[in-house]
Design a protein around this motif. Structure first.
Motif, PDB file in Angstrom:
ATOM      1  N   ASN A 167      53.639   4.017  85.058  1.00  0.00           N
ATOM      2  CA  ASN A 167      52.475   3.704  84.221  1.00  0.00           C
ATOM      3  C   ASN A 167      52.183   4.824  83.234  1.00  0.00           C
ATOM      4  O   ASN A 167      51.832   4.570  82.066  1.00  0.00           O
ATOM      5  N   PHE A 168      52.300   6.061  83.707  1.00  0.00           N
ATOM      6  CA  PHE A 168      52.047   7.211  82.833  1.00  0.00           C
ATOM      7  C   PHE A 168      53.013   7.197  81.652  1.00  0.00           C
ATOM      8  O   PHE A 168      52.604   7.362  80.494  1.00  0.00           O
ATOM      9  N   PHE A 175      43.480  -1.278  78.866  1.00  0.00           N
ATOM     10  CA  PHE A 175      43.327   0.070  79.400  1.00  0.00           C
ATOM     11  C   PHE A 175      43.827   0.178  80.834  1.00  0.00           C
ATOM     12  O   PHE A 175      43.879  -0.805  81.579  1.00  0.00           O
ATOM     13  N   TYR A 176      44.164   1.410  81.206  1.00  0.00           N
ATOM     14  CA  TYR A 176      44.497   1.758  82.575  1.00  0.00           C
ATOM     15  C   TYR A 176      43.257   2.352  83.245  1.00  0.00           C
ATOM     16  O   TYR A 176      42.353   2.847  82.576  1.00  0.00           O
ATOM     17  N   ILE A 177      43.246   2.318  84.575  1.00  0.00           N
ATOM     18  CA  ILE A 177      42.156   2.878  85.366  1.00  0.00           C
ATOM     19  C   ILE A 177      42.720   4.049  86.159  1.00  0.00           C
ATOM     20  O   ILE A 177      43.696   3.885  86.906  1.00  0.00           O
ATOM     21  N   ALA A 216      36.629  -5.306  82.400  1.00  0.00           N
ATOM     22  CA  ALA A 216      36.458  -5.303  80.945  1.00  0.00           C
ATOM     23  C   ALA A 216      37.461  -4.369  80.284  1.00  0.00           C
ATOM     24  O   ALA A 216      38.044  -4.695  79.240  1.00  0.00           O
ATOM     25  N   ALA A 217      37.668  -3.205  80.880  1.00  0.00           N
ATOM     26  CA  ALA A 217      38.634  -2.254  80.334  1.00  0.00           C
ATOM     27  C   ALA A 217      40.060  -2.777  80.471  1.00  0.00           C
ATOM     28  O   ALA A 217      40.881  -2.640  79.546  1.00  0.00           O
ATOM     29  N   LEU A 218      40.371  -3.384  81.603  1.00  0.00           N
ATOM     30  CA  LEU A 218      41.709  -3.944  81.816  1.00  0.00           C
ATOM     31  C   LEU A 218      42.021  -5.017  80.784  1.00  0.00           C
ATOM     32  O   LEU A 218      43.141  -5.101  80.271  1.00  0.00           O
ATOM     33  N   GLU A 219      41.034  -5.828  80.459  1.00  0.00           N
ATOM     34  CA  GLU A 219      41.229  -6.892  79.474  1.00  0.00           C
ATOM     35  C   GLU A 219      41.532  -6.329  78.084  1.00  0.00           C
ATOM     36  O   GLU A 219      42.154  -7.005  77.252  1.00  0.00           O
ATOM     37  N   MET A 276      40.668   4.840  81.361  1.00  0.00           N
ATOM     38  CA  MET A 276      39.314   5.156  81.823  1.00  0.00           C
ATOM     39  C   MET A 276      39.497   6.202  82.916  1.00  0.00           C
ATOM     40  O   MET A 276      39.873   5.889  84.047  1.00  0.00           O
ATOM     41  N   HIS A 277      39.246   7.451  82.550  1.00  0.00           N
ATOM     42  CA  HIS A 277      39.598   8.540  83.465  1.00  0.00           C
ATOM     43  C   HIS A 277      38.512   8.778  84.507  1.00  0.00           C
ATOM     44  O   HIS A 277      37.340   8.470  84.292  1.00  0.00           O
TER      45      HIS A 277
END
Length: 260
Positions: A250-251, A173-175, A167-170, A155-156
């Motif tokens: 992480n990248f 996704f990365y933030i 919700a995105a982490l679940e 999520m950029h």
């Protein structure tokens, strides 16, 4: 070292200064940058940068803000993403802030990118603004994320709530935080950044936009990403080296095929 996980150095105001941009990256220990595609007509410029410079990588996709541009198909995106320097699909997503009216075309474009990601197994770069409920809903419906058999993504330039981040982490996704997190007015976003675990954080410039403090108001560039890292370190009360090492790791964990 640092990595700028999202920039637009193919844009004219930056590409005209490429030797200076690359020198500033080296000076500030920014070892890699991901140049992100926003439309198909300009994609050859994005790819050319990635082909020219070993430490520059690229994505392929069409931004949700671009209304009058050729619409991508799944087959087309799959074909273009086969190049080894193309490591992501996007940027894609939804933006109800700048556009209004019937935006079903935008939602369908988003679905095309998610389907491409599932086929290619390359991560999504997601842009969402004033559209978080529909963004998460479509991600879930189309099987974005590791919990649905898809792949992880990011999520950029995140500016949404902690609930959206969770919700995105679940979904695996990365933030990614941009220079916005350094702005005095960004108290809510700073509170979110404190809660997101370091294992799921990326840093970015989104250059040429959103230059972080102390360069706010100036043209942004990948070399400035270190200021985002510095702010996150202060925000979380941890050493800068920890932020640098973790966001770099992480990248590499998210974007496969990148040469260290």
């Amino acid at each position: 070292m640092y990595i700028d996980s999202h920039c637009h150095i193919n844009f004219p105001e930056l590409s005209a200064r490429m030797p200076e941009i690359l020198a500033k990256m080296a000076e500030n220990k920014v070892t890699h940058a991901l140049c992100v595609s926003v439309d198909l007509p300009d994609f050859p410029q994005v790819l050319a940068l990635a082909e020219t410079y070993p430490h520059i990588y690229a994505s392929v996709g069409v931004h949700p803000d671009y209304m009058d541009t050729p619409e991508p198909s799944v087959d087309q995106l799959v074909s273009l993403s086969a190049h080894p320097k193309i490591i992501a699909i996007g940027e894609t997503g939804l933006d109800y802030f700048r556009l209004e009216g019937d935006l079903e075309w935008q939602r369908e474009r988003f679905r095309v990118h998610i389907r491409t990601s599932r086929i290619t197994r390359k991560p999504l770069i997601i842009h969402t603004r004033a559209a978080s409920a529909d963004t998460i809903r479509i991600m879930q419906e189309e099987g974005a994320g590791t919990d649905k058999g898809g792949v992880a993504g990011v999520m950029h330039c995140f500016t949404e709530s902690l609930e959206v981040a969770q919700a995105a982490l679940e979904m695996g996704f990365y933030i990614s935080f941009s220079g916005i997190v350094t702005f005095k007015s960004a108290k809510d976003l700073q509170a979110v950044a404190r809660e997101v675990p370091m294992e799921r954080i990326l840093i970015e410039t989104d250059s040429p936009y959103l230059a972080p403090v102390p360069h706010r108001g100036k043209m942004n560039e990948p070399g400035f990403v270190k200021h985002v890292a510095e702010y996150i370190a202060d925000l979380k009360g941890i050493p800068l080296v920890q932020v640098a090492e973790q966001t770099t790791s992480n990248f590499f964990n998210l974007f496969k095929g990148v040469q260290r």
